[in-house]
Design an enzyme around this catalytic site. Structure first.
Site, PDB file in Angstrom:
ATOM      1  N   HIS A 115     -56.699  72.120 -12.921  1.00 16.40           N
ATOM      2  CA  HIS A 115     -57.747  73.148 -12.984  1.00 16.40           C
ATOM      3  C   HIS A 115     -58.207  73.338 -14.435  1.00 16.40           C
ATOM      4  O   HIS A 115     -57.518  72.943 -15.369  1.00 16.40           O
ATOM      5  CB  HIS A 115     -57.230  74.480 -12.434  1.00 16.40           C
ATOM      6  CG  HIS A 115     -55.988  74.917 -13.128  1.00 16.40           C
ATOM      7  ND1 HIS A 115     -55.999  75.440 -14.398  1.00 16.40           N
ATOM      8  CD2 HIS A 115     -54.704  74.831 -12.757  1.00 16.40           C
ATOM      9  CE1 HIS A 115     -54.773  75.678 -14.776  1.00 16.40           C
ATOM     10  NE2 HIS A 115     -53.945  75.310 -13.806  1.00 16.40           N
ATOM     11  N   ASP A 158     -50.933  71.348 -13.703  1.00 11.67           N
ATOM     12  CA  ASP A 158     -50.350  70.520 -14.775  1.00 11.67           C
ATOM     13  C   ASP A 158     -49.011  69.917 -14.365  1.00 11.67           C
ATOM     14  O   ASP A 158     -48.757  68.729 -14.580  1.00 11.67           O
ATOM     15  CB  ASP A 158     -50.178  71.348 -16.065  1.00 11.67           C
ATOM     16  CG  ASP A 158     -49.417  72.651 -15.859  1.00 11.67           C
ATOM     17  OD1 ASP A 158     -49.227  73.061 -14.694  1.00 11.67           O
ATOM     18  OD2 ASP A 158     -49.022  73.273 -16.868  1.00 11.67           O
TER      19      ASP A 158
END
Ligand SMILES: *[C@@H]1O[C@H](CO)[C@@H](O)[C@H](O)[C@H]1NC(C)=O
Ligand SMILES: *[C@@H]1O[C@H](CO)[C@@H](O)[C@H](O)[C@H]1NC(C)=O
Ligand SMILES: *[C@@H]1O[C@H](CO)[C@@H](O)[C@H](O)[C@H]1NC(C)=O
Ligand SMILES: *[C@@H]1O[C@H](CO)[C@@H](O)[C@H](O)[C@H]1NC(C)=O
Ligand SMILES: *[C@@H]1O[C@H](CO)[C@@H](O)[C@H](O)[C@H]1NC(C)=O
Ligand SMILES: *[C@@H]1O[C@H](CO)[C@@H](O)[C@H](O)[C@H]1NC(C)=O
Ligand SMILES: *[C@@H]1O[C@H](CO)[C@@H](O)[C@H](O)[C@H]1NC(C)=O
Ligand SMILES: *[C@@H]1O[C@H](CO)[C@@H](O)[C@H](O)[C@H]1NC(C)=O
Length: 477
Positions: free
Chosen positions: A79, A336
């Site tokens: 994101h 991540d």
């Protein structure tokens, strides 16, 4: 500053040389820049907390090598820039409250002299954990502009009408990033072209997930104990306390205020917190972030390597099936900590030895600011290449991490340091770990990643349709 001093020195030397080359004109600017500021840029030391920046690679051209053309692109994207999650928010708030309390009866001086004018940028608790929408580093802007850049770069891979599935894990900020990227890439026809598939983050997805949950303990006991270890944080606290007698900041507070700098920049053009800390303190902060990724979600944790093997294996199949059978574009979105396991599984940025926790090793190959800043992305390019003096005509693969081409150390003799698909297949098969075995996936959960091949042909999730609930998966129980 340094640059200006050098320039004026050069001018003095030049003036006093009485025009030895018989010219009145200033020396022409040279072809190459000699400035590297010793490789320092604060954004590279934010780990995964701060705005996107391109990866630092080896100087290999981003364009395909001579004689090659990309025929399939497979991207895994984090994101975009966001507000802190609730835990980090509370950490920041605690340190800021300490300063606010001090300032009730004192005026902060020295490096903190801006504090009374400073505005705590998170005005609404509803923003916590969401994408940012303000400033030059806004998360939704990042997703959209990445889409437009790739639309230009890969324009030969989409004919303007073929429907394309996209994949996002089921977390609001991730879905929003995927949508913005899709709008950027597919332009006006996004809503007709894209079939957005939302893969829930629930543990019950088993192996059929972009955010696979591991039902085994982390192998490393270092993880979870890594944030306040750098001695530089105590030095910084001491400096700020000396400037403000009575102030009692400690290394925990310094760590929190450094995180503040990174997150403020996700929403604002400028954060005064960046200048509160020295370069050495920033380098130390960056290393703590590298350690956390390495031991909690990277090569230092065997469970993570197994989790990353799922996506690595599935995309290997997509590349072997090729664009005719599997399609040309695979855009997937996640966190991540779902990308670092894939990097570990494919052997990119894997140090030869475990990172030391008691000192900064300097020459090490695990700089998280290069691979998982906000908006970080890993791209596989499948390329068809003509014959060269060194290589046969054939199919090759290369990895691009935040726009830097990163060769596979054990397989780089193809055009432009790429790897032949057949060698990549052998290489990867020797490295991949069995996710279900290592992570003890319950037998009632899916045991394979199948969504790339049985996605839903519907555009009903292309736009916001009510809030998406948080679906925190169960990771390393
Ligand atoms: C490969 O060679 C063919 C035949 O010479 C040529 O038409 C094509 O453009 C070449 N491909 C690339 C990517 O250079
Ligand atoms: C500020 O000073 C007042 C008066 O001395 C004292 O009552 C108050 O507790 C102090 N506030 C803080 C936050 O130290
Ligand atoms: C959108 O798709 C339709 C149907 O394929 C096509 O006629 C139209 O030209 C496309 N619009 C744009 C802006 O590409
Ligand atoms: C497809 O839709 C079905 C029914 O709504 C849903 O259960 C399934 O998870 C969806 N699959 C994907 C890949 O989105
Ligand atoms: C964390 O570090 C402290 C101090 O070095 C040590 O005593 C403790 O055992 C460590 N905890 C874990 C979980 O490694
Ligand atoms: C720093 O101070 C806070 C209280 O303000 C405390 O919670 C934290 O444990 C302290 N950190 C260290 C390393 O002593
Ligand atoms: C593929 O592997 C073979 C055998 O190890 C090696 O000779 C060849 O150079 C490799 N090709 C590429 C493109 O890496
Ligand atoms: C990779 O995927 C294939 C199916 O596509 C499967 O047979 C194989 O077991 C997988 N390998 C690993 C290591 O999970």
């Amino acid at each position: 500053m340094k640059f200006r001093v050098l320039l004026s020195l050069a001018f003095v030397v030049y003036e006093s040389a009485a025009y030895p080359f018989g010219s009145h004109y200033p020396l022409p600017e040279g072809q190459v820049s000699q400035t590297f500021t010793d490789n320092f840029n604060p954004v590279k030391n934010f780990g995964g907390n701060g705005p996107y920046s391109d990866g630092r690679g080896f100087g290999i051209s981003r364009d395909p090598p001579e004689g090659c053309s990309v025929d399939q692109v497979i991207m895994l994207h984090r994101h975009g820039e966001r507000y802190p999650d609730v835990g980090v928010y509370q950490t920041i708030e605690k340190a800021i409250n300490k300063l606010t309390a001090f300032e009730a009866n004192n005026t902060l001086e020295g490096d903190l002299d801006f504090f009374s004018e400073w505005d705590f940028w998170i005005h609404n608790s509803a923003l916590i954990a969401q994408e940012t929408t303000t400033g030059p580093y806004a998360g939704l802007l990042d997703g959209y502009s990445q889409g437009t850049e790739y639309a230009a770069r890969y324009k030969n891979l989409w004919d303007g009408k073929t429907k394309v599935p996209m994949f996002s894990s089921g977390y609001q900020r991730i879905i929003e990033t995927a949508r913005k990227f899709g709008e950027g890439f597919f332009g006006r026809n996004y809503s007709e072209i894209v079939d957005m598939n939302i893969i829930p983050e629930d543990a019950a997805q088993g192996a059929n997930s972009l955010t696979p949950s591991c039902h085994a303990l982390k192998t490393s006991n270092v993880c979870g104990n890594l944030t306040h270890i750098m001695p530089e944080f105590s030095v910084a606290a001491e400096r700020l306390n000396k400037q403000n007698p009575g102030l009692t900041l400690n290394s925990t507070d310094v760590y929190a205020l450094m995180i503040t700098a990174a997150y403020e920049l996700n929403a604002n053009p400028y954060s005064p917190w960046i200048d509160v800390f020295t370069r050495e303190e920033w380098i130390s902060f960056g290393y703590t972030q590298d350690l956390i990724y390495y031991y909690c979600d990277g090569p230092g944790d065997a469970a993570s390597v197994a989790a990353g093997s799922l996506y690595a294996n599935a995309t290997l199949t997509l590349m072997n099936q090729g664009p005719e059978k599997a399609g040309k574009l695979y855009f997937s979105f996640c966190h991540d900590v779902n990308i670092t396991p894939v990097l570990a599984a494919i052997g990119l940025f894997t140090p030869k030895e475990d990172l030391p926790v008691d000192r900064l090793p300097f020459t090490y190959d695990y700089h998280s600011g290069d691979f998982v800043p906000m908006g970080g992305h890993l791209v596989f390019e499948r390329m068809t290449c003509n014959q060269t003096a060194n290589n046969e005509k054939g199919v090759y693969v290369r990895a691009v991490v935040n726009e830097a081409v990163i060769p596979f150390e054990e397989c780089s003799s193809g055009p432009g340091f790429s790897c032949s698909l057949s060698n990549y297949t052998t290489y990867l098969n020797s490295k991949l770990k069995d996710f279900n075995a290592v992570c003890k996936t319950p037998s009632s959960y899916p045991q394979e990643l199948t969504f790339f091949w049985n996605y839903n042909d519907t555009n009903q999730y292309d736009y916001q349709n009510g809030p998406v609930s948080y679906q925190l998966g169960l990771t390393n129980e």
